[in-house]
Structures are given as structure tokens and as C-alpha cells.
Design a protein around this motif. Structure first.
Motif, short mmCIF file in Angstrom:
data_model
loop_
_atom_site.label_atom_id
_atom_site.label_comp_id
_atom_site.label_asym_id
_atom_site.label_seq_id
_atom_site.Cartn_x
_atom_site.Cartn_y
_atom_site.Cartn_z
N LYS A 150 -28.91 -22.51 19.54
CA LYS A 150 -28.95 -23.79 20.24
C LYS A 150 -30.31 -24.44 20.10
O LYS A 150 -30.43 -25.65 19.91
N ARG B 45 -17.85 -24.60 26.19
CA ARG B 45 -17.22 -23.84 25.10
C ARG B 45 -15.96 -23.13 25.59
O ARG B 45 -14.96 -23.08 24.89
N ARG B 46 -16.01 -22.58 26.83
CA ARG B 46 -14.82 -21.93 27.39
C ARG B 46 -13.69 -22.95 27.57
O ARG B 46 -12.54 -22.65 27.26
N TRP C 142 -31.92 -21.15 26.48
CA TRP C 142 -30.96 -21.40 25.40
C TRP C 142 -31.01 -20.28 24.36
O TRP C 142 -32.02 -19.62 24.18
N SER C 143 -29.92 -20.14 23.63
CA SER C 143 -29.88 -19.20 22.50
C SER C 143 -30.74 -19.75 21.37
O SER C 143 -31.06 -20.95 21.33
N ARG D 179 -12.20 -23.76 24.18
CA ARG D 179 -11.35 -22.66 23.69
C ARG D 179 -10.01 -22.63 24.41
O ARG D 179 -8.97 -22.44 23.80
N TRP E 17 -22.64 -27.41 23.99
CA TRP E 17 -23.10 -26.05 23.75
C TRP E 17 -23.12 -25.19 25.00
O TRP E 17 -23.35 -24.00 24.92
N SER E 18 -22.90 -25.77 26.16
CA SER E 18 -22.95 -24.94 27.36
C SER E 18 -21.78 -23.96 27.34
O SER E 18 -20.72 -24.23 26.79
N ALA E 19 -21.98 -22.82 27.96
CA ALA E 19 -20.94 -21.79 27.99
C ALA E 19 -19.67 -22.33 28.64
O ALA E 19 -18.56 -22.06 28.17
N ARG E 20 -19.82 -23.09 29.71
CA ARG E 20 -18.67 -23.65 30.40
C ARG E 20 -17.88 -24.59 29.48
O ARG E 20 -16.66 -24.50 29.38
#
Length: 129
Positions: A101, A121-122, A97-98, A125, A116-119
């Protein structure tokens, strides 16, 4: 003629079994995942079967080379797990994790990092546009 042993009895005593026979208060099969805040503000994630001993090791500089260069360290979060391998999996998951996060997780738990997962968030957006 000797009796054939089952696979269960051939395993070494430290082998983790589905059902631990030790008292649940503090079992040798239990693990703890933890997060330390270092003096420079960075976070260190680890797992252990003996948290008090591990914290002493970190404090005196024998815990890890990462924390040795960033003393003093402070325990900011820990969680007991039923099994050592569960603690290790959590450690590796959190290490991916960042920092943002991790801080959100420390402050608010799992509910604070839902989405918070990249998927996710995409997807959020793309839904907004």
C-alpha cells in the motif's frame, strides 16, 4: 491590582494555536511527513519540522537506529502539512499500512490506494461471490 491574563497568554510560546502568527513560507508550526527508501528496499516513515536537517541526520547515521542499519537512504515522498500534529497523524497512519500500500501511495497518491482498507477489500470479495 493586576489584570487577569487570558488562557491564551498563559500558554508557553511553543504551544500550537489555531492561527499561527508566523510567515507561511516555512513556519515553525508546520510539519512534513516523509518516506525514505532504505538500502534493503524497506521503507521508513517519519515526520519533522525541518526536512533538510532531518535528511542529513538520516544520511550521517544519527537520524534513527532503523535507518542507521540500512544506509544509504533515499527520499521517495514528502508532503508539507499546515501543522506539526497533522504531519504526526499522517506518519502514524502511513506506518500502519502494508508495504504494498505504501508503494502504491508513493507511485499514485491517494487515488491509487482508494479501496485498500481491509474492510473495503472484504466487502468487495463478498460482493463478487
Amino acid at each position: 491590582m493586576s489584570e487577569e491574563r487570558s488562557d491564551e497568554t498563559k500558554r508557553p510560546p511553543w504551544w500550537t494555536t489555531p492561527r499561527c502568527r508566523h510567515p507561511r513560507a516555512r513556519c515553525c508550526c508546520m510539519g512534513t511527513v516523509y518516506i525514505l527508501r532504505c538500502s534493503d528496499g524497506r521503507l521508513y516513515v517519519g515526520s519533522t519540522i525541518d526536512l533538510p536537517r532531518r535528511l542529513i541526520q538520516h544520511a550521517d547515521g544519527t537520524g534513527s537506529s532503523y535507518t542507521r542499519r540500512r544506509l544509504p537512504v533515499e527520499l521517495v515522498w514528502s508532503e508539507d502539512c499546515a501543522r506539526v500534529d497533522d504531519a504526526f497523524r499522517w506518519e502514524k497512519r502511513i506506518q500502519g499500512w502494508s508495504h504494498a500500500k505504501r508503494f502504491a501511495f508513493i507511485d499514485g497518491g491517494l487515488d491509487a490506494i482508494r479501496g485498500w482498507s481491509a474492510r473495503q477489500r472484504r466487502e468487495l470479495r463478498s460482493a463478487e461471490t
